[in-house]
Each structure stands twice: as structure tokens, then as C-alpha cells.
Design an enzyme around this catalytic site. Structure first.
Site, PDB file in Angstrom:
ATOM      1  N   ASP A  19       0.813  -1.218   0.000  1.00 26.14           N
ATOM      2  CA  ASP A  19       0.000   0.000   0.000  1.00 26.14           C
ATOM      3  C   ASP A  19       0.850   1.274   0.000  1.00 26.14           C
ATOM      4  OD1 ASP A  19      -2.414   1.359  -0.043  1.00 26.14           O
ATOM      5  OD2 ASP A  19      -2.498   1.523   2.143  1.00 26.14           O
ATOM      6  N   GLY A  20       0.305   2.294  -0.643  1.00 25.64           N
ATOM      7  CA  GLY A  20       0.949   3.610  -0.622  1.00 25.64           C
ATOM      8  C   GLY A  20       1.494   4.041  -1.977  1.00 25.64           C
ATOM      9  N   THR A  48     -10.722  -7.048  -3.975  1.00 21.12           N
ATOM     10  CA  THR A  48     -12.065  -7.093  -4.585  1.00 21.12           C
ATOM     11  C   THR A  48     -12.681  -5.696  -4.617  1.00 21.12           C
ATOM     12  OG1 THR A  48     -12.896  -7.743  -2.385  1.00 21.12           O
ATOM     13  CG2 THR A  48     -12.653  -9.500  -4.007  1.00 21.12           C
ATOM     14  N   ASN A  97     -10.823  -2.893  -5.147  1.00 20.40           N
ATOM     15  CA  ASN A  97     -10.019  -1.987  -5.975  1.00 20.40           C
ATOM     16  C   ASN A  97     -10.609  -1.743  -7.377  1.00 20.40           C
ATOM     17  OD1 ASN A  97      -6.870  -3.093  -4.521  1.00 20.40           O
ATOM     18  ND2 ASN A  97      -8.067  -1.282  -4.018  1.00 20.40           N
TER      19      ASN A  97
HETATM   20  C1  IPE Z   1      -5.420  -2.576   0.252  1.00 22.73           C
HETATM   21  O1  IPE Z   1      -5.098  -1.257  -0.015  1.00 22.73           O
HETATM   22  C2  IPE Z   1      -5.433  -3.366  -1.000  1.00 22.73           C
HETATM   23  C3  IPE Z   1      -4.137  -3.596  -1.627  1.00 22.73           C
HETATM   24  C4  IPE Z   1      -3.014  -3.143  -1.208  1.00 22.73           C
HETATM   25  C5  IPE Z   1      -4.159  -4.417  -2.801  1.00 22.73           C
HETATM   26  P1  IPE Z   1      -6.213  -0.162  -0.301  1.00 22.73           P
HETATM   27  O2  IPE Z   1      -5.513   1.083  -0.574  1.00 22.73           O
HETATM   28  O3  IPE Z   1      -7.155  -0.643  -1.331  1.00 22.73           O
HETATM   29  O4  IPE Z   1      -6.985  -0.116   1.101  1.00 22.73           O
HETATM   30  P2  IPE Z   1      -7.817   1.027   1.766  1.00 22.73           P
HETATM   31  O5  IPE Z   1      -8.783   1.544   0.728  1.00 22.73           O
HETATM   32  O6  IPE Z   1      -6.867   2.078   2.229  1.00 22.73           O
HETATM   33  O7  IPE Z   1      -8.492   0.375   2.923  1.00 22.73           O
HETATM   34  C1  IPE Z   2      -1.245   0.221  -3.990  1.00 23.96           C
HETATM   35  O1  IPE Z   2      -1.358   1.341  -3.199  1.00 23.96           O
HETATM   36  C2  IPE Z   2      -2.197  -0.833  -3.653  1.00 23.96           C
HETATM   37  C3  IPE Z   2      -3.190  -1.161  -4.686  1.00 23.96           C
HETATM   38  C4  IPE Z   2      -4.453  -1.140  -4.398  1.00 23.96           C
HETATM   39  C5  IPE Z   2      -2.770  -1.586  -6.002  1.00 23.96           C
HETATM   40  P1  IPE Z   2      -2.529   2.380  -3.376  1.00 23.96           P
HETATM   41  O2  IPE Z   2      -2.831   2.563  -4.807  1.00 23.96           O
HETATM   42  O3  IPE Z   2      -3.678   1.993  -2.517  1.00 23.96           O
HETATM   43  O4  IPE Z   2      -1.829   3.667  -2.814  1.00 23.96           O
HETATM   44  P2  IPE Z   2      -2.458   4.757  -1.885  1.00 23.96           P
HETATM   45  O5  IPE Z   2      -2.934   4.056  -0.654  1.00 23.96           O
HETATM   46  O6  IPE Z   2      -3.583   5.377  -2.642  1.00 23.96           O
HETATM   47  O7  IPE Z   2      -1.343   5.689  -1.614  1.00 23.96           O
HETATM   48 MG    MG Z   3      -4.077   2.386  -0.585  1.00 25.57          MG
END
Ligand code: IPE
Ligand code: IPE
Ligand code: MG
Length: 251
Positions: free
Chosen positions: A31-32, A77, A79
Site C-alpha cells: 500500500d501507498g 475485490t 479496488n
Molecule cells: C489494500 O489497499 C489493497 C491492496 C493493497 C491491494 P487499499 O488502498 O485498497 O486499502 P484502503 O482503501 O486504504 O483500505
Molecule cells: C497500492 O497502493 C495498492 C493497490 C491497491 C494496487 P494504493 O494505490 O492503494 O496507494 P495509496 O494508498 O492510494 O497511496
Molecule cells: Mg491504498
């Protein structure tokens, strides 16, 4: 074990890790990526590209130090709610990774496994997944599980459906279900539960990841965004895990 490969990290974090007592299974919520890009004035998709490179580096390192299982949350699911071009970029990166894996996994003795409902993926992607699975069947090395269109709740419902199907077919009886037998119906059937779950990106939640499997995982959260995640961050997470008293409800 030859640990020379971490000596170039330019930090002492490896010294905090007891490499003879590593977790067998590490799970990571990647994430991030989006915020990493936005902070640089780049489109979110740029973050996914760099995040994919980070994944390669960290997955290789986990194999090198002898982690048996690495499970990563790559696409949930939920995303699908993102803009079409962002989803498209993630799928393109996945395609590139799978093509690369088909060429290298045998050499590296890395098995790939996929967790999630893959039916909404393109026919091409599903065919690449099938090829990776076929290669993995011949290998014995470290297993990298990639969670795509994965949701912990969806996984539990799917497992319940499979079990109900076996009941209806007369193969099993409801009263025979145990925690151990139910686990075999999960996408992760046959894989030990992760001892350590790492979430970069600063959020303090599971976001529907491995709800069953992480019942007793040690959780490690860091503000570092996934594209900035390094071997040193992994060392810190493992060292934190090793410093914990895992009681499992006992005293
Ligand atoms: C969790 O991250 C899913 C993945 C890293 C694939 P998200 O960015 O989708 O989660 P939330 O929306 O912050 O809970
Ligand atoms: C990648 O990070 C995880 C995926 C869902 C592919 P994010 O796309 O959620 O990044 P942030 O949380 O918006 O920074
Ligand atoms: Mg995220």
C-alpha cells in the site's frame, strides 16, 4: 548461510535480525503507491510502476534469506472501484510480471500461486496464470502468493460454498467440519498461516486481507510508502516480530 548480500545496504538493520529464527511466512499489503506518486506530482499509475519494482526487490530478497512463503496483496475485490486507467495500469504491470516470471521462475526456483477470484481477469492474464501454475507444479522452492481480486470475506464465502457443495454431494457431513478441514477450502489451503503481516503506507487496518489466516499474525505497520520500502524496512519488521512475545492465549 552466506549473508554477504545484505552487507551493502549501508545500514545496520540486518544486525538486528536473527536470521536463524525467521518467520516461515510473511504477508505484505502493498500500500501507498498512489500517495507516493501524488507527492511527487506524478500520476498514481507511476507509483504502481515503482511499487512493482519494489515488489521484485523484496520478493527476491525474501527468497535469498530463506523465507518459505511470501503472500502479497496486489489487488483487492474493492479496488475495481478505482478509475479505469489505474486498474488498467495495474493489470498491465501484472501481465509484464507474469511474462517475466514465466522466463525466470525455473531458474530462480520460485513458485507462484494466485489467491482470489481470477474469473474477471482477461483471458490472456488467466492463460499466463495457468502457465505460471504449471511451472510451479514442477518446482520446490520458495512460494510467492499473489492476491489478485482477493478479499478475505469473499474467500470465506467461497470456502463455505465449496464445503456446502461437498456436503450436498455426500462427500462430507456438516458436523465433520473442523478448523483444520475448513482451511483446506481457503485459497491458501496447504500453506501455513503468516506469522508476520506488514502494512506499509500508514493505514492501520487490514482492508479485507487474510481475515482467517491472520488470526494470530504479528502485525507491523509503517508509514513508509510501498515504493520506498527497502530491505532495511523488512529487517525492521522482522526484528520487531522477533522481539514480540507470542502467547497464543497462554501465559
Ligand atoms: C489494500 O489497499 C489493497 C491492496 C493493497 C491491494 P487499499 O488502498 O485498497 O486499502 P484502503 O482503501 O486504504 O483500505
Ligand atoms: C497500492 O497502493 C495498492 C493497490 C491497491 C494496487 P494504493 O494505490 O492503494 O496507494 P495509496 O494508498 O492510494 O497511496
Ligand atoms: Mg491504498
Amino acid at each position: 548461510m552466506n549473508l554477504a548480500f545484505w552487507k551493502n545496504e549501508g545500514d545496520d538493520t540486518a544486525g538486528q535480525v536473527d536470521f536463524s529464527r525467521l518467520p516461515r511466512h510473511i504477508a505484505i499489503i502493498l500500500d501507498g503507491n498512489g500517495r507516493w506518486a501524488q507527492r511527487r506530482g506524478l500520476p498514481r499509475t507511476a507509483g504502481h510502476k515503482v511499487g512493482a519494482e519494489t515488489f521484485r526487490t523484496i520478493a527476491t530478497y525474501c527468497r535469498d534469506i530463506g523465507i518459505d512463503y511470501l503472500t502479497v496483496y496486489a489487488f483487492s475485490t474493492e479496488n475495481w472501484k478505482r478509475p479505469k486507467d489505474e486498474v488498467g495500469t495495474i493489470m498491465t504491470l501484472l501481465r509484464r510480471y507474469l511474462l517475466e516470471a514465466i522466463d525466470t521462475m525455473e531458474r530462480d526456483n520460485v513458485r507462484l500461486r494466485f489467491m482470489g477470484d481470477l474469473t474477471p481477469l482477461s483471458g490472456e492474464l488467466r492463460a499466463l496464470v495457468d502457465r505460471c501454475n504449471a511451472i510451479s507444479d514442477r518446482l520446490s522452492g520458495c512460494q510467492c502468493c499473489i492476491c489478485i481480486n482477493y478479499g478475505g470475506r469473499a474467500e470465506l464465502v467461497h470456502a463455505a460454498q465449496c464445503f456446502a457443495g461437498d456436503c450436498a454431494a455426500g462427500a462430507v457431513k456438516p458436523k465433520d467440519l473442523t478448523e483444520e478441514s475448513f482451511e483446506q477450502y481457503l485459497y491458501s489451503g496447504g500453506i501455513p498461516s503468516p506469522e508476520l503481516l506488514i502494512r506499509p503506507g500508514g493505514e492501520l487496518r487490514l482492508s479485507n486481507f487474510l481475515l482467517w489466516q491472520c488470526a494470530y499474525a504479528e502485525l507491523y505497520f509503517t508509514d513508509v510508502l510501498w515504493p520506498d520500502f527497502t530491505k532495511a524496512e523488512l529487517h525492521r519488521a522482522i526484528a520487531a516480530y522477533q522481539s514480540r512475545d507470542r502467547r497464543f492465549g497462554a501465559v
